[in-house]
Design a protein around this motif. Structure first.
Motif, short mmCIF file in Angstrom:
data_model
loop_
_atom_site.label_atom_id
_atom_site.label_comp_id
_atom_site.label_asym_id
_atom_site.label_seq_id
_atom_site.Cartn_x
_atom_site.Cartn_y
_atom_site.Cartn_z
N ALA A 127 -8.38 20.51 14.02
CA ALA A 127 -8.18 19.95 15.94
C ALA A 127 -7.78 18.80 16.16
N TRP A 128 -8.55 18.06 15.48
CA TRP A 128 -8.05 16.18 16.36
C TRP A 128 -7.15 15.65 15.06
N ARG A 129 -6.23 16.23 14.60
CA ARG A 129 -5.21 16.09 13.69
C ARG A 129 -3.89 16.94 14.55
N ASN A 130 -4.18 17.99 15.27
CA ASN A 130 -3.90 18.09 16.61
C ASN A 130 -3.78 17.44 18.11
N ILE A 131 -4.10 16.98 17.88
CA ILE A 131 -4.98 16.32 19.24
C ILE A 131 -3.59 15.20 18.98
N GLY A 153 2.32 8.39 16.84
CA GLY A 153 1.90 8.97 15.90
C GLY A 153 0.70 8.46 15.77
N TRP A 154 -0.24 8.76 16.17
CA TRP A 154 -1.90 8.12 15.94
C TRP A 154 -2.15 7.59 14.56
N LEU A 155 -1.62 9.02 13.80
CA LEU A 155 -2.53 8.80 12.46
C LEU A 155 -1.30 8.86 11.58
N LEU A 162 -7.11 3.83 11.57
CA LEU A 162 -7.83 3.81 11.36
C LEU A 162 -9.25 4.01 12.80
N PRO A 163 -8.72 3.05 13.52
CA PRO A 163 -9.51 3.38 15.63
C PRO A 163 -9.37 5.09 15.33
N ALA A 164 -8.26 5.86 14.75
CA ALA A 164 -7.99 7.27 15.89
C ALA A 164 -9.37 7.97 14.91
N VAL A 165 -9.42 8.16 13.18
CA VAL A 165 -9.90 8.51 12.50
C VAL A 165 -11.33 8.17 13.03
N GLY A 169 -15.36 9.91 14.20
CA GLY A 169 -16.58 9.64 14.20
C GLY A 169 -17.78 9.48 15.29
N THR A 170 -17.10 8.74 16.46
CA THR A 170 -17.91 8.33 17.31
C THR A 170 -18.48 9.79 18.38
N TRP A 171 -17.15 10.06 17.97
CA TRP A 171 -17.50 12.16 19.18
C TRP A 171 -18.42 11.92 17.80
N LEU A 172 -18.11 12.74 16.55
CA LEU A 172 -19.43 13.69 15.50
C LEU A 172 -21.15 12.95 16.15
N GLN A 173 -21.01 11.32 15.95
CA GLN A 173 -22.19 11.24 15.54
C GLN A 173 -22.99 10.46 16.74
#
Length: 298
Positions: A127-131, A153-155, A162-165, A169-173
């Protein structure tokens, strides 16, 4: 009063260990034994099949000058900021606001915030890869408000990957940390807040004088859980960037996979795994000790 027979005393002392033994056997079989085997493999040069060559600590000394390994450790430490630091700050603020404001529909809100924890990380990564894709929702939103120069292309950007990934993690935790802190804040007696308000304390003073010291234990637990998640993250990296571009997002867990299954260097991969285990253990022991000292100082 009659004394217990010696055999009865021995049985009573042994009973707690009998309850623990089955759990310890399972733990030893699925955690300790693989760890010992990994430590053994790290002393050999082995492609995963056929004969192996004993090299001692050579795999560990090779890691010192290994640029990919150093990049992986640096990236993992950087992810701690996104997995632990930001969720802790955001979680503290949100939990304090919710605790003070007594928001209606709290149960539903907690469920929504905690939802990322129960979604498979593969689904989250896709999902985030598409975002983050060049024509994804994020870039479309930036272009819609006239910020075309920020779209990228953020990724695939070495400086932004790295900040994009990490923000994933921030959203997950964030939800997990907030719920842990809310649970701690719910145990604080309302009398303390009422007394502070009678003394003229404002929201900020209440937070630093009452709320923050009272949830020190929950903060330590949150940091331990999120730091472990940051250091052992693999599936998110694998599904979004595969460690790229270059070594921009490689992490120790991904290095273990890459060396073992792509390069067929099982000994080197095992050495990385052992170093990662020691790093996780050392950081979390330090966090726990700091938390315990803070509790003793109160």
């Amino acid at each position: 009063m009659p004394r217990k027979a010696p055999s009865a005393v021995v049985r009573s002392r042994a009973t707690p260990y009998l309850f623990i033994l089955p759990a310890f056997v399972v733990y030893a079989a699925f955690s300790l034994y693989p760890l010992v085997r990994a430590a053994q493999f790290s002393l050999y040069e082995w492609p995963g099949f056929g004969p192996s060559t004993f090299v001692g600590l050579q795999n560990y000394t090779d890691l010192i000058g290994d640029e990919a390994f150093r990049a992986a450790i640096g990236n993992a430490l950087g992810l701690i900021l996104f997995y632990s630091g930001l969720p802790l700050v955001i979680g503290l603020v949100l939990a304090a606001v919710l605790r003070r404001g007594q928001v209606r529909g709290m149960g539903f809100f907690r469920t929504v915030v905690f939802l990322p924890q129960v979604i498979a990380l593969v689904v989250v990564a896709v999902a985030w890869r598409n975002i983050y894709s060049p024509n994804g929702p994020l870039n479309q939103a930036l272009r819609a408000v006239g910020l075309d120069e920020l779209a990228r292309g953020w990724l695939g950007d070495p400086g932004a990957a790295l900040p994009a990934v990490g923000l994933i993690g921030t959203w997950l935790q964030m939800g997990l940390v907030m719920l842990l802190l809310l649970a701690g804040m719910s145990r604080i007696p309302n009398d303390l807040f009422e007394a502070a308000r009678l003394d003229g304390a404002g929201p900020l003073r209440e937070f630093f004088a009452i709320t923050l010291p009272s949830v020190r234990g929950e903060i330590v637990v949150s940091l331990v859980l999120t730091i472990i998640a940051a250091l052992k993250t693999f599936d998110l990296i694998y599904m979004t960037t595969s460690g790229g571009p270059g070594n921009a997002t490689t992490v120790p867990s991904y290095e273990v996979y890459f060396r073992a299954f792509e390069l067929r260097e099982v000994g080197s991969a095992s050495a990385v795994a052992i170093v990662l285990t020691v790093l996780v253990f050392a950081i979390n022991v330090a966090v726990t000790r700091i938390g315990e000292r803070g509790e003793q100082a109160r």
